[in-house]
Design a protein around this motif. Sequence first.
Motif, PDB file in Angstrom:
ATOM      1  N   ALA A   1       0.816  -1.207   0.000  1.00 39.86           N
ATOM      2  CA  ALA A   1       0.000   0.000   0.000  1.00 39.86           C
ATOM      3  C   ALA A   1       0.851   1.258   0.000  1.00 39.86           C
ATOM      4  N   ALA A   2       2.189   1.081   0.169  1.00 41.49           N
ATOM      5  CA  ALA A   2       3.056   2.254   0.089  1.00 41.49           C
ATOM      6  C   ALA A   2       2.846   2.900  -1.271  1.00 41.49           C
ATOM      7  N   CYS A   3       2.545   4.177  -1.225  1.00 42.03           N
ATOM      8  CA  CYS A   3       2.080   4.819  -2.440  1.00 42.03           C
ATOM      9  C   CYS A   3       3.188   5.048  -3.450  1.00 42.03           C
TER      10      CYS A   3
ATOM     11  N   ALA B   1      -4.127  -3.472  -3.469  1.00 38.73           N
ATOM     12  CA  ALA B   1      -5.198  -4.462  -3.423  1.00 38.73           C
ATOM     13  C   ALA B   1      -6.481  -3.916  -2.797  1.00 38.73           C
ATOM     14  N   PHE B   2      -6.355  -2.924  -1.953  1.00 36.53           N
ATOM     15  CA  PHE B   2      -7.531  -2.456  -1.206  1.00 36.53           C
ATOM     16  C   PHE B   2      -7.901  -1.046  -1.656  1.00 36.53           C
ATOM     17  N   ALA B   3      -9.130  -0.904  -2.084  1.00 33.44           N
ATOM     18  CA  ALA B   3      -9.561   0.345  -2.719  1.00 33.44           C
ATOM     19  C   ALA B   3      -9.337   1.549  -1.809  1.00 33.44           C
ATOM     20  N   GLU B   4      -9.570   1.374  -0.517  1.00 32.53           N
ATOM     21  CA  GLU B   4      -9.434   2.521   0.398  1.00 32.53           C
ATOM     22  C   GLU B   4      -8.002   3.035   0.399  1.00 32.53           C
ATOM     23  N   LEU B   5      -7.037   2.116   0.398  1.00 28.58           N
ATOM     24  CA  LEU B   5      -5.643   2.554   0.490  1.00 28.58           C
ATOM     25  C   LEU B   5      -5.157   3.191  -0.810  1.00 28.58           C
TER      26      LEU B   5
ATOM     27  N   PRO C   1      -5.634   7.654  -0.668  1.00 31.73           N
ATOM     28  CA  PRO C   1      -4.581   8.615  -0.315  1.00 31.73           C
ATOM     29  C   PRO C   1      -3.381   8.542  -1.256  1.00 31.73           C
ATOM     30  N   CYS C   2      -3.156   7.378  -1.821  1.00 32.48           N
ATOM     31  CA  CYS C   2      -2.083   7.240  -2.813  1.00 32.48           C
ATOM     32  C   CYS C   2      -2.356   8.152  -3.999  1.00 32.48           C
TER      33      CYS C   2
ATOM     34  N   VAL D   1      -5.941 -11.639  -0.043  1.00 33.41           N
ATOM     35  CA  VAL D   1      -6.682 -10.390  -0.221  1.00 33.41           C
ATOM     36  C   VAL D   1      -8.145 -10.585   0.160  1.00 33.41           C
TER      37      VAL D   1
ATOM     38  N   ASP E   1     -10.279  -8.789   3.039  1.00 30.13           N
ATOM     39  CA  ASP E   1     -11.560  -8.141   2.733  1.00 30.13           C
ATOM     40  C   ASP E   1     -12.667  -8.670   3.632  1.00 30.13           C
TER      41      ASP E   1
ATOM     42  N   LEU F   1      -4.709  -2.989   9.101  1.00 27.29           N
ATOM     43  CA  LEU F   1      -5.305  -2.822   7.771  1.00 27.29           C
ATOM     44  C   LEU F   1      -6.788  -2.459   7.903  1.00 27.29           C
TER      45      LEU F   1
ATOM     46  N   LEU G   1      -6.981   1.151   9.208  1.00 24.69           N
ATOM     47  CA  LEU G   1      -6.635   2.125   8.164  1.00 24.69           C
ATOM     48  C   LEU G   1      -7.750   2.277   7.140  1.00 24.69           C
ATOM     49  N   ARG G   2      -8.283   1.151   6.722  1.00 27.51           N
ATOM     50  CA  ARG G   2      -9.343   1.205   5.708  1.00 27.51           C
ATOM     51  C   ARG G   2     -10.556   1.947   6.263  1.00 27.51           C
TER      52      ARG G   2
ATOM     53  N   ILE H   1      -9.792   5.744   6.431  1.00 20.93           N
ATOM     54  CA  ILE H   1      -9.852   6.423   5.127  1.00 20.93           C
ATOM     55  C   ILE H   1     -11.295   6.528   4.652  1.00 20.93           C
ATOM     56  N   ARG H   2     -12.043   5.478   4.902  1.00 22.55           N
ATOM     57  CA  ARG H   2     -13.455   5.502   4.502  1.00 22.55           C
ATOM     58  C   ARG H   2     -14.211   6.548   5.312  1.00 22.55           C
TER      59      ARG H   2
ATOM     60  N   SER I   1       4.201   1.086  10.023  1.00 14.98           N
ATOM     61  CA  SER I   1       3.712   1.343   8.670  1.00 14.98           C
ATOM     62  C   SER I   1       2.327   1.993   8.704  1.00 14.98           C
TER      63      SER I   1
ATOM     64  N   LYS J   1       0.895   5.794   7.542  1.00 14.79           N
ATOM     65  CA  LYS J   1      -0.285   6.012   6.688  1.00 14.79           C
ATOM     66  C   LYS J   1      -1.301   6.902   7.404  1.00 14.79           C
TER      67      LYS J   1
ATOM     68  N   GLN K   1      -1.097  10.683   7.078  1.00 22.17           N
ATOM     69  CA  GLN K   1      -1.633  11.336   5.878  1.00 22.17           C
ATOM     70  C   GLN K   1      -3.083  11.773   6.081  1.00 22.17           C
TER      71      GLN K   1
END
Lengths: 383, 123
Positions: A10-12, A35-39, A42-43, B24, B28, B60, B63-64, B67-68, B84, B88, B91
Amino acid sequence: MKALSLLLLAACGADRTAGDPGNGDEALASCDAIAFAELAIPCRVQVAAAAAGRGDEALAERACAGIPEGPWVGECHFRIGEEMARAANLEGAVRHCGRAGVFARSCFTHAASLLAPSEQAPTEPVAVVEGIVGNLVRVDALLAEAGNVDRVEARDGMAARLWFNAYYGTGRADPAAARLAPPDLSSFAATAYALEAVRLLFPETDPLPTDAVERVRASWRGDVPPPTGGPLANDLRVGRYHTPFPVPGESSQARIPVFGGGVRLAGADPEEDLDIAILEALFFRTATPSDAFVPWLDDPRERVRWTAIRLFRRSRPEALNLEEVLKQLTSSADPVLRWHAHNALDELHPPPDRKHRGRPTRPAGPGAPVGPGVPDPPPAPQR
Amino acid sequence: MILLLLCLSACDGPRDCERIRDEVMREDCRFERASALFGADSRAFYAALEAIPSPESRDLVRLRLAIRDPGAAQGLCREVETASAQEKCRQVLGRPHLSTAPRAHDPHPPAGTPVPASPGPPR
């Protein structure tokens, strides 16, 4: 694949390609590979900001366009607006701030604080004025196309910054351009002129003379040659400012935005406006003590007094006893001065209930920050 | 997506996500389980989070969600466990206006209700 590697994935791409301006599309592709839409969101914002900073508006647009509807779309255009302002791209900044949705107001405030001076900016007074007026015509046209935006506030912020850039840090405080400003821009122009005149006449390391205001006035009138001196690098064109706060009695007065997200009162006439501008400029000079504003606390003009008390209480005293002066002002005939005095004394000695809550009535006491950085929007100025 | 929907309809709890072999899809599944509880049932949300076996996977999810729903980022980011994820989080948290955006994913508070930064751990 381990979850750790997923996080690392996920590192942009904007991080990876930092310093490699040719790789913009690769950076965007790396966002898409997350892989994950949310991440990926911000990228994409990072890619957009980096692209905008390089002048690659098309890539910045593509990066924002891939973000699902919601606050991050506004954030993406907000970052583009900021970076374009940093790159002296006024129109780009306005265009993207206008698309920042719920963040548009913050974006315009930030962009106005960040807008760098153009390297091709003219210095001849008529050309300076024509350049600023022309820029504002284009700003108006772009704002007319923007969504839900306070156009007057946004335009005034940009007008303040354009005049600031025309004077502050240039090493020239020739009042000719400011004196040519059309009436709707004259307060912005006077503010900017006063800032540079004060910087050049009264270096931070020197004691401030007691006749400082009169000396700036004399320069404005042309009684003495315009001050000149060394220019300042753009990143050093900062000074002291304070966060705006509501003052009873001032809300109905005409005000204009100034540096750092603040506002100042507009004078009732050009002479009064210049005096207010000079007092504000003296405050911008970090070393100016509270003492410098005391003579103006009993000025016959109310807006001058109100400016002086606000700046007085936001500065550090040198020789005077700040608390004693405030106590005397609690019996002033001017209700605004009385309000300031009581409010400032409350700040110095918070009532017990507020001590327990640990929350001041408003931010920032004496010794305000030096900026501007990226402030929050001020209360809506009124013209 | 279809596989994920099939999984979600077949699975009963966060532990069932662990049966999914694809990394993945498993992440999810964990995320969907936890996010369905986030803002609705704080105790169950934290239970679902604790049932996720690795700190990276728990982060994960956090974070998700952050952001959401940037309005909840402060609380979620306070609890992240890995460097890590902290990076994130910066940001999001470095842009405080994001937390003032209308919350699109939380149907529970009525309009105009002050929104807490995070449900917070159960007591």
